[in-house]
Write an enzyme that holds these catalytic residues in place. Structure first.
Site, PDB file in Angstrom:
ATOM      1  CE  LYS A  68      -2.481   1.351   3.673  1.00  0.00           C
ATOM      2  NZ  LYS A  68      -2.267   2.812   3.859  1.00  0.00           N
ATOM      3  CG  HIS A  70      -0.400   7.197   1.676  1.00  0.00           C
ATOM      4  ND1 HIS A  70      -1.696   7.616   1.509  1.00  0.00           N
ATOM      5  CD2 HIS A  70      -0.404   6.324   2.712  1.00  0.00           C
ATOM      6  CE1 HIS A  70      -2.469   7.027   2.413  1.00  0.00           C
ATOM      7  NE2 HIS A  70      -1.709   6.236   3.155  1.00  0.00           N
ATOM      8  CG  ASP A 103      -4.799   4.566   1.708  1.00  0.00           C
ATOM      9  OD1 ASP A 103      -5.992   4.744   1.396  1.00  0.00           O
ATOM     10  OD2 ASP A 103      -4.393   4.529   2.886  1.00  0.00           O
ATOM     11  NE  ARG A 104      -5.093  11.402  -4.994  1.00  0.00           N
ATOM     12  CZ  ARG A 104      -5.825  12.386  -4.455  1.00  0.00           C
ATOM     13  NH1 ARG A 104      -6.464  12.174  -3.334  1.00  0.00           N
ATOM     14  NH2 ARG A 104      -5.927  13.548  -5.057  1.00  0.00           N
ATOM     15  CE  LYS A 105      -7.769   6.661   3.911  1.00  0.00           C
ATOM     16  NZ  LYS A 105      -6.318   6.402   3.748  1.00  0.00           N
ATOM     17  CG  PHE A 106      -9.916   8.675  -5.921  1.00  0.00           C
ATOM     18  CD1 PHE A 106      -9.137   9.649  -6.522  1.00  0.00           C
ATOM     19  CD2 PHE A 106      -9.564   7.349  -6.102  1.00  0.00           C
ATOM     20  CE1 PHE A 106      -8.036   9.307  -7.295  1.00  0.00           C
ATOM     21  CE2 PHE A 106      -8.473   7.000  -6.876  1.00  0.00           C
ATOM     22  CZ  PHE A 106      -7.705   7.981  -7.470  1.00  0.00           C
ATOM     23  NE  ARG A 348       1.937   4.769  12.836  1.00  0.00           N
ATOM     24  CZ  ARG A 348       1.103   5.615  13.459  1.00  0.00           C
ATOM     25  NH1 ARG A 348       1.602   6.614  14.173  1.00  0.00           N
ATOM     26  NH2 ARG A 348      -0.195   5.467  13.370  1.00  0.00           N
TER      27      ARG A 348
END
Length: 381
Positions: A68, A70, A103-106, A348
């Site tokens: 994943k 960003h 993980d763009r979260k349009f 993390r």
């Protein structure tokens, strides 16, 4: 909540069984990949630069099924479509057997999310197998992304081939033309006017003014292999053994629930996410949620869950405190076993470990053990 989850057949079904029943090509592929690698682990690669990103993907690739990203967090992201960061991640994904999830979260109106997905500097659709959407703008955002993916899919496995040929016309063609022209230009007394070449004493065999003819032709030709780039550096053409390359189809996850304290995603919102998924099964693979959301008889959606962390090796308790910034943590046993979800998302917990590769294996083993226990199988690895 767990009781209702337990009633749905997908909770007890193996990933192999669900692969056979899946209607989305990428979902079916992912289920088979999970069975092959005995992994239901996704790593959240929240790192700061491309060197760290690619090194992490190469190091933990054998333990994961999804990587994943960003991309907008990464300093030095190279946007070149064939040799840039996305293409390099694609090579590592083929080598180690994992899918890439941006993980763009349009979360905007339909036209805007289409442009964010398919255009701009990043051209996310070209290198990310999976993206996600925050459905706050409503169902049209999901429909718009589905339309964009369908249009991209109809064109992506064709490439334009350009053929350029350059050549000098044959001398015979000049002679034919010269004879015609000479007949038309005879003097009235039947004699020919002196040529410019004879006036200068020699012709050097040169006739006419055409030096060469250039022909340019273009055609669309199918590309059989769903690779990210048509130019792959030597040594980057490796493909993970035991399974073919992933299909061309892209997939969408709907952000239906969050792991952060005080989030505003209500039960009504989650229900609307489920409805949108069922209305767009050709594109929607599943959800990012805290519990399995398969409730209707023919539901077979994948659920991925963030907020998973293990205590340090050797700890007597499975309890892990939050990060003080709203994030709440659960164990793989609780998420996979009790909540019935399919894939854990870990950030993390792996990235901050002294040995990320070893820690990724620890998470893989624990999550897979929880899946085997849930489905009544005996742990084999």
């Amino acid at each position: 909540m767990c009781a209702s989850v337990g009633r749905h057949p997908t909770v007890k079904a193996t990933y192999g069984q669900r692969a056979a029943q899946a209607t989305h090509p990428l979902a079916s592929y992912l289920f088979r990949l999970m069975e092959l690698k005995q992994s239901n682990l996704c790593v959240s690669a929240d790192v700061n630069n491309t060197r760290e990103l690619l090194a992490l993907a190469d190091a933990i690739g054998p333990s994961i099924v999804i990587f994943k990203t960003h991309y907008d967090l990464v300093t030095g992201w190279d946007y070149h479509p064939k040799t840039g960061t996305g293409a390099k991640l694609g090579c590592l994904a083929r080598k180690h057997g994992f899918l890439i999830f941006e993980d763009r979260k349009f979360g905007d109106i339909g036209h805007t999310v289409q442009m964010q997905y398919t255009a701009g500097t990043a051209r996310i659709i070209d290198w990310a197998h999976i993206v996600n959407v925050n459905m706050i703008p409503g169902k049209p955002a999901v429909t718009a992304l589905a339309e964009a993916a369908k249009h991209w899919r109809s064109r992506v496995n064709y490439e334009v081939n350009t053929s350029v040929t350059v050549g000098t016309p044959r001398s015979e063609s000049f002679n034919d033309n010269d004879e015609e022209e000479s007949q038309e230009t005879d003097n009235a007394d039947g004699t020919h006017p002196p040529s410019s070449s004879s006036q200068h004493g020699e012709s050097n065999g040169r006739k006419g003014s055409i030096v060469s003819v250039t022909t340019v032709t273009q055609s669309f030709e199918p590309v059989d292999s769903p690779r990210f780039s048509s130019t792959i550096a030597e040594g980057d053409e490796l493909v993970y053994a035991g399974i073919e390359e992933p299909p061309w189809e892209r997939g969408l996850l709907i952000l239906a629930q969050m792991s952060s304290a005080g989030n505003l995603m209500t039960a009504e919102y989650t229900q609307a996410c489920q409805e949108a998924a069922r209305e767009n099964k050709d594109f929607v693979m599943g959800f990012v949620a805290q519990t399995a959301l398969n409730t209707e008889a023919d539901d077979n959606f994948i659920t991925m869950t963030p907020g998973v962390q293990l205590p340090p090796e050797g700890s007597e308790s499975d309890k892990v405190e939050g990060d003080g910034l709203g994030q709440q943590y659960n164990s793989p046993a609780k998420i996979i076993g009790d909540a019935g979800t399919d894939i854990i998302i870990v950030g993390r917990g792996i990235l901050k470990a002294g040995a990320p590769r070893t820690e990724a294996e620890r998470y893989r083993r624990r999550a897979w053990k929880a899946y085997l226990a849930r489905t009544g199988q005996q742990a084999s690895k």
